[in-house]
Every structure is written in structure tokens, then in C-alpha cells.
Design a protein around this motif. Structure first.
Motif, PDB file in Angstrom:
ATOM      1  N   VAL A  73     -11.193   2.188   3.518  1.00 31.83           N
ATOM      2  CA  VAL A  73     -10.506   1.531   2.407  1.00 31.83           C
ATOM      3  C   VAL A  73      -9.097   1.129   2.835  1.00 31.83           C
ATOM      4  O   VAL A  73      -8.663  -0.011   2.607  1.00 31.83           O
ATOM      5  CB  VAL A  73     -10.469   2.456   1.174  1.00 31.83           C
ATOM      6  N   LEU A  74      -8.371   2.050   3.455  1.00 26.44           N
ATOM      7  CA  LEU A  74      -7.011   1.744   3.899  1.00 26.44           C
ATOM      8  C   LEU A  74      -7.012   0.586   4.897  1.00 26.44           C
ATOM      9  O   LEU A  74      -6.158  -0.312   4.826  1.00 26.44           O
ATOM     10  CB  LEU A  74      -6.371   2.972   4.544  1.00 26.44           C
ATOM     11  N   LYS A  75      -7.975   0.599   5.801  1.00 27.35           N
ATOM     12  CA  LYS A  75      -8.051  -0.470   6.806  1.00 27.35           C
ATOM     13  C   LYS A  75      -8.337  -1.810   6.160  1.00 27.35           C
ATOM     14  O   LYS A  75      -7.715  -2.822   6.480  1.00 27.35           O
ATOM     15  CB  LYS A  75      -9.128  -0.125   7.829  1.00 27.35           C
ATOM     16  N   GLY A  78      -2.442   0.172   6.946  1.00 24.55           N
ATOM     17  CA  GLY A  78      -1.982   0.887   8.125  1.00 24.55           C
ATOM     18  C   GLY A  78      -2.507   2.306   8.169  1.00 24.55           C
ATOM     19  O   GLY A  78      -3.272   2.737   7.303  1.00 24.55           O
ATOM     20  N   PRO A  79      -2.092   3.071   9.179  1.00 22.13           N
ATOM     21  CA  PRO A  79      -2.631   4.428   9.367  1.00 22.13           C
ATOM     22  C   PRO A  79      -2.166   5.379   8.261  1.00 22.13           C
ATOM     23  O   PRO A  79      -1.071   5.250   7.720  1.00 22.13           O
ATOM     24  CB  PRO A  79      -2.078   4.846  10.733  1.00 22.13           C
ATOM     25  N   LEU A  80      -3.013   6.328   7.975  1.00 20.96           N
ATOM     26  CA  LEU A  80      -2.722   7.315   6.935  1.00 20.96           C
ATOM     27  C   LEU A  80      -1.674   8.306   7.431  1.00 20.96           C
ATOM     28  O   LEU A  80      -1.796   8.881   8.511  1.00 20.96           O
ATOM     29  CB  LEU A  80      -4.011   8.061   6.559  1.00 20.96           C
ATOM     30  N   GLU A  81      -0.631   8.517   6.642  1.00 22.74           N
ATOM     31  CA  GLU A  81       0.404   9.490   6.966  1.00 22.74           C
ATOM     32  C   GLU A  81       0.318  10.733   6.087  1.00 22.74           C
ATOM     33  O   GLU A  81       0.645  11.839   6.527  1.00 22.74           O
ATOM     34  CB  GLU A  81       1.791   8.850   6.818  1.00 22.74           C
ATOM     35  N   GLU A  82      -0.119  10.538   4.838  1.00 27.73           N
ATOM     36  CA  GLU A  82      -0.210  11.682   3.919  1.00 27.73           C
ATOM     37  C   GLU A  82      -1.237  11.355   2.839  1.00 27.73           C
ATOM     38  O   GLU A  82      -1.330  10.210   2.392  1.00 27.73           O
ATOM     39  CB  GLU A  82       1.152  11.948   3.276  1.00 27.73           C
ATOM     40  N   VAL A  83      -1.997  12.351   2.425  1.00 17.62           N
ATOM     41  CA  VAL A  83      -2.957  12.155   1.346  1.00 17.62           C
ATOM     42  C   VAL A  83      -2.975  13.399   0.476  1.00 17.62           C
ATOM     43  O   VAL A  83      -2.908  14.523   0.966  1.00 17.62           O
ATOM     44  CB  VAL A  83      -4.370  11.836   1.885  1.00 17.62           C
ATOM     45  N   PRO A 135       2.486   3.539   6.432  1.00 14.44           N
ATOM     46  CA  PRO A 135       3.731   2.827   6.738  1.00 14.44           C
ATOM     47  C   PRO A 135       4.088   1.747   5.719  1.00 14.44           C
ATOM     48  O   PRO A 135       5.249   1.325   5.642  1.00 14.44           O
ATOM     49  CB  PRO A 135       3.433   2.218   8.112  1.00 14.44           C
ATOM     50  N   GLN A 136       3.115   1.311   4.918  1.00 15.81           N
ATOM     51  CA  GLN A 136       3.375   0.286   3.916  1.00 15.81           C
ATOM     52  C   GLN A 136       3.934   0.867   2.611  1.00 15.81           C
ATOM     53  O   GLN A 136       4.363   0.111   1.738  1.00 15.81           O
ATOM     54  CB  GLN A 136       2.080  -0.474   3.606  1.00 15.81           C
ATOM     55  N   GLY A 137       3.902   2.196   2.465  1.00 17.29           N
ATOM     56  CA  GLY A 137       4.391   2.808   1.239  1.00 17.29           C
ATOM     57  C   GLY A 137       3.373   3.778   0.653  1.00 17.29           C
ATOM     58  O   GLY A 137       2.441   4.214   1.333  1.00 17.29           O
ATOM     59  N   ARG A 138       3.549   4.112  -0.636  1.00 17.06           N
ATOM     60  CA  ARG A 138       2.638   5.028  -1.325  1.00 17.06           C
ATOM     61  C   ARG A 138       1.742   4.235  -2.265  1.00 17.06           C
ATOM     62  O   ARG A 138       2.204   3.313  -2.951  1.00 17.06           O
ATOM     63  CB  ARG A 138       3.411   6.092  -2.100  1.00 17.06           C
ATOM     64  N   PHE A 139       0.462   4.632  -2.328  1.00 15.87           N
ATOM     65  CA  PHE A 139      -0.521   3.916  -3.139  1.00 15.87           C
ATOM     66  C   PHE A 139      -1.468   4.921  -3.804  1.00 15.87           C
ATOM     67  O   PHE A 139      -1.554   6.083  -3.406  1.00 15.87           O
ATOM     68  CB  PHE A 139      -1.335   2.943  -2.275  1.00 15.87           C
ATOM     69  N   MET A 140      -2.175   4.442  -4.810  1.00 16.62           N
ATOM     70  CA  MET A 140      -3.251   5.210  -5.425  1.00 16.62           C
ATOM     71  C   MET A 140      -4.576   4.594  -4.996  1.00 16.62           C
ATOM     72  O   MET A 140      -4.805   3.393  -5.223  1.00 16.62           O
ATOM     73  CB  MET A 140      -3.138   5.175  -6.948  1.00 16.62           C
ATOM     74  N   VAL A 141      -5.423   5.389  -4.379  1.00 17.70           N
ATOM     75  CA  VAL A 141      -6.776   4.961  -4.024  1.00 17.70           C
ATOM     76  C   VAL A 141      -7.725   5.653  -4.994  1.00 17.70           C
ATOM     77  O   VAL A 141      -7.648   6.874  -5.180  1.00 17.70           O
ATOM     78  CB  VAL A 141      -7.126   5.321  -2.570  1.00 17.70           C
ATOM     79  N   ARG A 142      -8.615   4.887  -5.564  1.00 18.12           N
ATOM     80  CA  ARG A 142      -9.458   5.437  -6.630  1.00 18.12           C
ATOM     81  C   ARG A 142     -10.904   4.979  -6.466  1.00 18.12           C
ATOM     82  O   ARG A 142     -11.174   3.808  -6.209  1.00 18.12           O
ATOM     83  CB  ARG A 142      -8.914   4.976  -7.974  1.00 18.12           C
ATOM     84  N   GLU A 185     -10.856   0.974  -5.456  1.00 15.69           N
ATOM     85  CA  GLU A 185      -9.734   0.079  -5.718  1.00 15.69           C
ATOM     86  C   GLU A 185      -8.466   0.751  -5.225  1.00 15.69           C
ATOM     87  O   GLU A 185      -8.388   1.986  -5.155  1.00 15.69           O
ATOM     88  CB  GLU A 185      -9.644  -0.231  -7.213  1.00 15.69           C
ATOM     89  N   VAL A 186      -7.478  -0.077  -4.866  1.00 14.45           N
ATOM     90  CA  VAL A 186      -6.179   0.436  -4.438  1.00 14.45           C
ATOM     91  C   VAL A 186      -5.135  -0.115  -5.398  1.00 14.45           C
ATOM     92  O   VAL A 186      -5.077  -1.325  -5.635  1.00 14.45           O
ATOM     93  CB  VAL A 186      -5.857   0.028  -2.990  1.00 14.45           C
ATOM     94  N   LEU A 187      -4.324   0.767  -5.914  1.00 10.63           N
ATOM     95  CA  LEU A 187      -3.327   0.400  -6.916  1.00 10.63           C
ATOM     96  C   LEU A 187      -1.939   0.756  -6.423  1.00 10.63           C
ATOM     97  O   LEU A 187      -1.751   1.700  -5.633  1.00 10.63           O
ATOM     98  CB  LEU A 187      -3.599   1.142  -8.230  1.00 10.63           C
TER      99      LEU A 187
END
Length: 337
Positions: A9-11, A16-21, A37-44, A94-96
Motif C-alpha cells: 500500500v505504501l509503495k 516511501g519506506p516505512l519508518e514507524e507504524v 519520509p513523506q510524513g504521517r498518514f492513516m492507512v485503513r 485507502e490512505v488518508l
């Protein structure tokens, strides 16, 4: 229970690569707070019932409308090809955008008034010209959708006491069917409602609503349906603190608090006055939602736990509504007049 966000999903969304989840709660489907690296997001992960293309388009269009109205909702991200969702395995994701906010503080009186104000603006923003996608759907707590759950429980009943209690729940469904759905519900003012308001789906900051999540139940329904939810989850008393990530905590019995309810409805009526029929419908909507919480919530527990989950202290709420509900709402209306 899912513990890891699918990296595909991130790709796909170019994050970019996952830094924290971190798991971000949810009793129906998983969601995660992720940092890249792009910021913080909600993956659902979308529940299967709401993962069709029409529902996704409707919900994401509504989010954009609410954002344009200045309301604090996450924005759906788009992949390079323009799609705002992706199928990975058997699940749709979805990514929010991330909305920074805090959990609801039950001691915050101002949050109730501001929640009422927020709901009035939310309903106004989604009152007309919505795209197609969810037309003609029954509300989640409609008796026709709840009967199959009750039928399944009857098959599990092993004692005469359980059979009698399930029969009483059937009578409650009949009451909702005849007193609410035989004509009153259709006469109420309708708009697009959130449909699942509780502390797990709302966040606050400085007493203001600062984040709204989980829009699966967005649908054209009576606007009083959202107010009923708000009263149940933000203006009622319970024996134990409410944990929105625990289905048993979320569905524990409650008694509405007149002072808190006055703050909430008063905030709503600063923008939109409730019609007389809406006041009459609120105790029925509350009853209908309570039945739904227990019946449909039973799908989230093990089979041997379903009957105790549904029946334990079930009638505390319906008995209160029967004895005091109509007069309680009449008195609340007088308080605000």
C-alpha cells in the motif's frame, strides 16, 4: 487480528519506506498510523461491506466536500494513476492524510457544545448535490437488517429464559418497526450523516472537534440519527469508562445525562433547530441503535459468547426508554426553548 500494515500500500501511494507504524484502533477493520519520509498518514482497510467502487467514490467525494467546508476531516490520497484506493490480496485499502488530535475527555463540557455545533455544520455541508453511490440503503439499525442476527441467536438459545429474552428483543424490533419505520422516519429531515459517531471516530483539541474518522456509514439518512449517536456516546453515563476499541465497553448500558445532552443539542440548535418530529423520534432512534449495537456487535465475539454478549443487561436501556424516554426528551426540549 492484523498487526502489520501491507507495505504494498505504501509503495503504491508513493509514500516511501516505512519508518514507524502503530495500530490506530477499530473494532471492525484495522487501521494504522504510519510515518514515512513523506510524513504521517492513516492507512485503513475497508470493511468488505463498504469496499465497492460506488461506496468508495461516494465517501471520498464527501470527504473532499467536508474539507472544502473547512471541517477537520482527513483527505483521501491518490495514487499516481488517480485512484484513491487499492486492492491488496482480498482487502481494499485507502490512505488518508493525518489529522493531529486527542482522545475525547469525558470531563470536557465545552466539547459537547462544540460537537453539536460541528454536527450542524457537517449536516449542512452534505445536505444536497451529493454524488450517486449509496442511494436507497437502509440505515444500519433498520429492523430488516437486524432480524437475521436475532434469528441466528434463537438457534443458539439453550434455555427457556434465553428464548423469552430473545422474544422480548423481537418485540423491541417490532416496536421500532411500527413506531419509527412505518412512517415517522421517512418524514424526518434527511441529509448525508456520518452514521457511526462514537469516541473512537472523533478526536478533539482545545474542546473543539479536531478530527473525524471512519466514514463507511456515510449515507443519506435522518440527521437525527447522528444526534442519537452523539447523545448515546458523548452525553450519557455508564458504569465504566468507555473504551471504543473494546466492543464490550462500547456496548455497555447507558443512561442519558440531561445536562450534557442540553449542551450538545444546544450547540446544534445554534445553527439548525430540530423539528418536532425529530424530538419525537430521538428516543426511538436511541432504542433502535441500542438493539443494533448488541445484535450486530455479537458478530465480533466467539459463538459461545454471543448470547451472553447480547442479553447481559440488555433491558436496562430499553426499560429506561420505555419508562422515561419520551418525558425525558420533552423536558430536555423545554430546557432549550
Amino acid at each position: 487480528m492484523d498487526t502489520e500494515v501491507p507495505l504494498e500500500v505504501l509503495k503504491a501511494f508513493g509514500l516511501g519506506p516505512l519508518e514507524e507504524v502503530r495500530r490506530a484502533g477499530g473494532t471492525a477493520s484495522p487501521k494504522w498510523s504510519v510515518r514515512t519520509p513523506q510524513g504521517r498518514f492513516m492507512v485503513r482497510a475497508r470493511p468488505a461491506d463498504f469496499a465497492d467502487e460506488a461506496s468508495l467514490k461516494f465517501d471520498h467525494a464527501a470527504l473532499r466536500r467536508l474539507g472544502e467546508a473547512g471541517l477537520p476531516v482527513p483527505a483521501p490520497l491518490a495514487m499516481p494513476g488517480g485512484s484513491t484506493w487499492i486492492l491488496v490480496g482480498e482487502r481494499v485499502y485507502e490512505v488518508l492524510s493525518w489529522v493531529a488530535a486527542d482522545s475525547f475527555d469525558p470531563a470536557d463540557l465545552g466539547a459537547r457544545t462544540n460537537l453539536g455545533r460541528f454536527l450542524a455544520l457537517f449536516h449542512r455541508a452534505l445536505s444536497e448535490d451529493m454524488p450517486p453511490g449509496k442511494q436507497g440503503r437502509l440505515r444500519e439499525d433498520h429492523p430488516a437488517l437486524l432480524e437475521p442476527y436475532l434469528d441466528g441467536l434463537r438457534e443458539l438459545a439453550a434455555t427457556s429464559a434465553q428464548c423469552r429474552q430473545l422474544g422480548r428483543i423481537g418485540e423491541q424490533l417490532d416496536l421500532v418497526r411500527t413506531q419509527l419505520d412505518a412512517g415517522l422516519y421517512a418524514s424526518l429531515p434527511h441529509c448525508v450523516v456520518h452514521g457511526d459517531l462514537h469516541p473512537g471516530n472523533l478526536r478533539f483539541r482545545n474542546s473543539q472537534v479536531a478530527g473525524v474518522y471512519d466514514f463507511d456509514y456515510l449515507n443519506v439518512q435522518a440527521r437525527a440519527r447522528d444526534l442519537s449517536d452523539a447523545l448515546m456516546f458523548f452525553a450519557s453515563n455508564r458504569n465504566l469508562p468507555l473504551d471504543p476499541d473494546d466492543i464490550r465497553s462500547l456496548t455497555q448500558p447507558f443512561v442519558p445525562d440531561r445536562r450534557l445532552a442540553g449542551l450538545l443539542i444546544g450547540g446544534y440548535e445554534e445553527t439548525t433547530l430540530l423539528a418536532g418530529d425529530e424530538w419525537s423520534a430521538l428516543p426511538l432512534l436511541m432504542r433502535s441503535r441500542w438493539i443494533q449495537m448488541r445484535l450486530r456487535g455479537s458478530r465480533k465475539v466467539h459463538p459461545e459468547e454471543k448470547l451472553p454478549f447480547v442479553l447481559d443487561r440488555f433491558f436496562e436501556v430499553t426499560d429506561w426508554l420505555e419508562a422515561q424516554g419520551s418525558a425525558w426528551f420533552e423536558n430536555l426540549r423545554e430546557d432549550l426553548s
